[in-house]
Design a protein around this motif. Structure first.
Motif, PDB file in Angstrom:
ATOM      1  N   LYS A 103      18.084  40.631  51.052  1.00  0.00           N
ATOM      2  CA  LYS A 103      16.408  40.743  51.860  1.00  0.00           C
ATOM      3  C   LYS A 103      16.441  42.077  51.997  1.00  0.00           C
ATOM      4  CE  LYS A 103      15.257  36.070  53.283  1.00  0.00           C
ATOM      5  NZ  LYS A 103      15.351  34.990  54.543  1.00  0.00           N
ATOM      6  N   THR A 104      15.940  43.164  51.253  1.00  0.00           N
ATOM      7  CA  THR A 104      16.136  44.576  51.207  1.00  0.00           C
ATOM      8  C   THR A 104      14.609  45.337  52.388  1.00  0.00           C
ATOM      9  OG1 THR A 104      17.501  44.832  49.494  1.00  0.00           O
ATOM     10  CG2 THR A 104      16.228  46.921  50.472  1.00  0.00           C
ATOM     11  N   ILE A 105      15.310  46.092  53.139  1.00  0.00           N
ATOM     12  CA  ILE A 105      13.666  46.013  53.684  1.00  0.00           C
ATOM     13  C   ILE A 105      13.463  48.227  53.943  1.00  0.00           C
ATOM     14  CG2 ILE A 105      13.182  47.099  56.324  1.00  0.00           C
ATOM     15  CD1 ILE A 105      14.000  44.154  57.396  1.00  0.00           C
ATOM     16  N   ILE A 106      12.987  48.962  53.402  1.00  0.00           N
ATOM     17  CA  ILE A 106      12.264  49.945  52.486  1.00  0.00           C
ATOM     18  C   ILE A 106      11.336  51.027  53.673  1.00  0.00           C
ATOM     19  CG2 ILE A 106      12.444  51.397  51.089  1.00  0.00           C
ATOM     20  CD1 ILE A 106      12.369  50.282  49.123  1.00  0.00           C
ATOM     21  N   ASP A 114      13.846  45.549  44.495  1.00  0.00           N
ATOM     22  CA  ASP A 114      13.196  44.140  44.999  1.00  0.00           C
ATOM     23  C   ASP A 114      12.829  44.192  46.344  1.00  0.00           C
ATOM     24  OD1 ASP A 114      11.272  41.975  44.121  1.00  0.00           O
ATOM     25  OD2 ASP A 114      12.923  40.567  44.291  1.00  0.00           O
ATOM     26  N   PRO A 115      12.182  44.909  46.616  1.00  0.00           N
ATOM     27  CA  PRO A 115      12.339  44.656  48.346  1.00  0.00           C
ATOM     28  C   PRO A 115      11.071  43.634  48.735  1.00  0.00           C
ATOM     29  CG  PRO A 115      11.511  47.004  47.187  1.00  0.00           C
ATOM     30  CD  PRO A 115      11.619  46.110  46.459  1.00  0.00           C
ATOM     31  N   TYR A 116      11.812  43.372  50.076  1.00  0.00           N
ATOM     32  CA  TYR A 116      11.680  42.476  50.922  1.00  0.00           C
ATOM     33  C   TYR A 116      10.603  42.679  52.112  1.00  0.00           C
ATOM     34  CZ  TYR A 116      11.905  38.214  54.227  1.00  0.00           C
ATOM     35  OH  TYR A 116      11.967  36.923  55.052  1.00  0.00           O
ATOM     36  N   CYS A 117      10.707  43.834  52.033  1.00  0.00           N
ATOM     37  CA  CYS A 117       9.617  43.896  53.311  1.00  0.00           C
ATOM     38  C   CYS A 117       9.462  45.895  52.970  1.00  0.00           C
ATOM     39  CB  CYS A 117      10.126  44.314  54.611  1.00  0.00           C
ATOM     40  SG  CYS A 117       8.990  44.941  55.918  1.00  0.00           S
ATOM     41  N   VAL A 118       8.358  46.409  53.289  1.00  0.00           N
ATOM     42  CA  VAL A 118       7.936  47.769  53.083  1.00  0.00           C
ATOM     43  C   VAL A 118       7.617  48.107  54.739  1.00  0.00           C
ATOM     44  CG1 VAL A 118       7.461  50.120  51.889  1.00  0.00           C
ATOM     45  CG2 VAL A 118       8.312  48.148  50.474  1.00  0.00           C
ATOM     46  N   SER A 160       6.786  47.345  44.306  1.00  0.00           N
ATOM     47  CA  SER A 160       7.660  46.276  45.496  1.00  0.00           C
ATOM     48  C   SER A 160       6.265  44.622  45.511  1.00  0.00           C
ATOM     49  CB  SER A 160       7.445  47.428  46.958  1.00  0.00           C
ATOM     50  OG  SER A 160       8.453  47.882  46.741  1.00  0.00           O
ATOM     51  N   LYS A 161       6.573  44.055  44.559  1.00  0.00           N
ATOM     52  CA  LYS A 161       5.245  43.609  44.493  1.00  0.00           C
ATOM     53  C   LYS A 161       5.787  42.397  45.840  1.00  0.00           C
ATOM     54  CE  LYS A 161       4.559  44.488  39.397  1.00  0.00           C
ATOM     55  NZ  LYS A 161       3.425  45.301  39.919  1.00  0.00           N
ATOM     56  N   ASN A 162       7.214  41.843  45.671  1.00  0.00           N
ATOM     57  CA  ASN A 162       7.004  40.566  46.437  1.00  0.00           C
ATOM     58  C   ASN A 162       7.420  41.200  48.007  1.00  0.00           C
ATOM     59  OD1 ASN A 162       7.544  39.059  44.627  1.00  0.00           O
ATOM     60  ND2 ASN A 162       9.387  39.944  43.800  1.00  0.00           N
ATOM     61  N   ALA A 163       7.071  42.732  48.172  1.00  0.00           N
ATOM     62  CA  ALA A 163       6.971  42.814  49.927  1.00  0.00           C
ATOM     63  C   ALA A 163       6.302  42.931  50.626  1.00  0.00           C
ATOM     64  CB  ALA A 163       8.030  44.105  49.927  1.00  0.00           C
TER      65      ALA A 163
END
Length: 456
Positions: free
Chosen positions: A50-53, A127-131, A161-164
Motif C-alpha cells: 500500500k504505497t502512499i506517495i 500502483d499507489p494506494y494514496c497520493v 494512479s488509477k487505484n489511489a
C-alpha cells in the motif's frame, strides 16, 4: 525474473552497505545499479504494498514524516525514504532494503516522498494506494520549467494512479485543478481561517483563473496563492475541505494547536512544529489517516510526537546552544519561514545559506522576490544575519538592498568558522540553507557533535 531480481536487489544492498561504510549516504547510486540490472525491479518490489506517495512543491518531507508516525503508532509495518532520496533511483534503493532477495517486499505500507517531475514515472511502477499533493509553487524553473509544467507532471502521475485516493490541498487552485482530469476518489484538506497576525507581502504564483483567466477573489489568504479562492467570472472555486482547520488555538516558536473539522467531527490537534506551512502538512497527514481508515485518536496523537525530517525545523542537540535548521528553496517557502521568524518574541540570530548547484537550481533570482525587507521591522529582536554558501556575496547584497544595516551582516566562506560563531552565540540561532548548503552544513554539524546522519 527471480534471478534478475536477486542480482538487482543484492547489488543494490551491497553497494549501499559499502557506500555507507565510507560515511556517504548511498541514496542514489545503489538504486541506479539495481535499475541497470532490472529496469522493472521497483514494479516487482512494490507489488502488494500500500504505497502512499507524497508530492508537491513544499512540505513533502514533513508530511511524509507525519504519515510515517501515524502508521508506526497504528502498529502497521512500513518502509519510508527518510533520506529524502525522492527520485526514481533513490526510491528503488529504499524498497530494496525492505525486500527479500527475490524482490518480495516485507512491509504492508510504503511512505514515499516523491519529486514532482519523477512522480509520473514512479507512479507507473508502484500502483499507489494514496497520493498526497501538497501544493504547486514556482521552484527551480531552470529544471522544472514554468509552474504549469510542474502541475502537468503531477497530473500525469495522478492519472497513472488509477487505484489511489487523492488527498489534495483545497486551498491551492493549481492542485485542485487535477480533479477535472481524474476519476479517483478525492479527499480535500485546507485552512478555513487566518493563520498569521501579519503576513509577509508576496507575489502570487497563480493570481488568475486557470479556466477563464479572470483574477481570483479571496475570502482569506494564508500565504502565496493559497486560501479561499474563487473566480467571479466562471465560478471555479475552492472546494469545501473534508479536513478543515477551522481555528488556530495556539501558536508559538515550538508548536501549534488547531481545531480541525474532519467530515463533520471536531478535533483538537496539537502539532509539535510551528508555522502555517506545518499546519497544512498536519492537515494533509490527517487526510491520509482518514482516507486509510486509521484510528483518529492515534492520528491526532502522532501530530504531537512525530520526528521532523532532517533540516526541516530540525533542532540540534548541542549543549548550551539553541539551533534550528529550516530548509528554504523557493520564494514561497522562504517567505513562510520569514513569517514565522519575524514574529519571534526573543532576540535571535539568523543564518542564510545559498548555493547554486544542480540540485538547488542554478537560477538564484528567486531571492529577489523574497520579502527580506520584513527583517528591518524586527528591531532588537534581530541580533545579526550571517550568510554562507557559494552565493553568499549575492545574498549579502540582497540583504543590504532590503535595508538591513551592513554592520548586522557577516559573510562566512568557511563552514567550520560559521559553526564556531553560531555555537558561541548567546541567543537562539535559526539556520536557513537551501538544499546542498543544508546537506554540507548539516554534515559538518553532525560530525562535530556526533549527531545522527541524515539518512537515519
Amino acid at each position: 525474473m527471480k534471478i534478475l531480481n536477486f542480482i538487482s536487489v543484492s547489488l543494490c544492498r551491497l553497494s549501499r552497505f559499502a557506500i555507507r561504510k565510507l560515511g556517504r549516504g548511498g541514496t542514489d547510486l545503489p538504486g541506479r545499479i539495481a535499475l541497470k540490472v532490472n529496469p522493472n525491479i521497483l514494479r516487482e518490489m512494490s507489488k502488494g504494498v500500500k504505497t502512499i506517495i507524497v508530492t508537491g512543491t513544499n512540505g513533502k518531507t514533513t508530511t511524509s514524516r507525519m504519515i510515517e508516525q501515524c502508521l508506526k503508532d497504528s502498529g502497521k509495518s512500513y518502509l519510508a525514504n527518510k533520506s529524502g532520496a525522492n527520485l526514481f533511483s533513490g526510491i528503488t534503493a529504499d524498497f530494496a532494503q525492505n525486500c527479500s532477495l527475490t524482490g518480495k517486499c516485507k512491509r504492508e505500507y510504503a511512505v514515499i516522498e516523491c519529486d514532482e517531475a519523477a512522480f509520473k514515472t514512479v507512479s507507473l511502477h508502484t500502483d499507489p494506494y494514496c497520493v498526497v499533493v501538497t501544493n504547486v509553487f514556482s521552484d527551480q524553473l531552470d529544471r522544472y520549467g514554468d509552474i504549469l509544467t510542474t502541475l502537468e507532471s503531477i497530473k500525469i502521475g495522478c492519472k497513472n494512479s488509477k487505484n489511489a485516493v487523492l488527498c489534495l490541498n483545497a486551498d491551492c487552485s493549481l492542485t485542485t485543478s487535477i480533479v477535472a482530469e481524474v476519476e479517483n476518489k478525492c479527499v480535500f484538506y485546507g485552512i478555513d481561517c487566518e493563520v498569521y497576525k501579519t503576513r509577509v507581502e508576496e507575489v502570487s504564483d497563480a493570481p488568475d483563473c486557470l479556466r477563464c483567466g479572470h483574477a481570483y477573489e479571496y475570502g482569506h489568504v494564508t500565504f502565496g496563492h493559497l486560501g479561499s479562492w474563487s473566480c467571479p467570472e466562471c465560478g471555479y472555486r475552492r472546494p469545501d475541505p473534508d479536513v478543515a482547520v477551522t481555528s488556530v488555538l495556539e501558536s508559538d516558536s515550538s508548536h501549534s494547536s488547531v481545531e480541525m473539522n474532519v467530515s463533520g467531527e471536531t478535533r483538537r490537534v496539537n502539532i509539535c512544529l510551528p508555522g502555517a506551512y506545518n499546519i497544512y502538512n498536519a492537515a494533509a497527514a490527517v487526510a491520509v489517516g482518514h482516507a486509510c481508515g486509521l484510528e483518529p485518536s492515534v492520528v491526532d496523537a502522532a501530530m504531537e510526537s512525530f520526528e521532523c525530517g532532517f533540516g526541516r525545523m530540525e533542532k540540534f542537540d548541542i549543549p548550551d546552544t539553541d539551533i534550528r535548521m529550516i530548509l528554504i528553496k523557493n520564494t514561497a517557502g522562504c517567505n513562510q519561514v520569514l513569517n514565522f521568524l519575524t514574529d519571534m518574541t526573543e532576540p535571535s540570530l539568523f543564518v542564510i545559506g545559498l548555493n547554486d548547484r544542480v540540485n538547488d537550481g542554478r537560477d538564484i533570482s528567486w531571492i529577489n522576490d523574497v520579502n527580506f525587507e520584513r527583517l528591518t521591522e524586527m528591531g532588537e529582536m534581530l541580533t545579526g544575519v550571517y550568510v554562507t554558501g557559494i552565493r553568499a556575496d549575492d545574498m549579502a547584497e540582497r540583504l543590504k538592498k532590503a535595508g538591513i544595516d551592513e554592520s548586522m551582516i557577516k559573510v562566512f566562506d568557511d563552514y567550520d568558522r560559521l559553526i564556531d560563531a553560531v555555537t558561541s552565540a548567546n541567543t537562539p540561532v535559526y539556520i536557513m540553507p537551501n538544499y546542498t548548503c543544508m546537506m554540507d552544513l548539516r554534515g559538518k554539524i553532525a560530525k562535530r557533535f556526533n549527531l545522527k546522519s541524515f539518512w537515519e
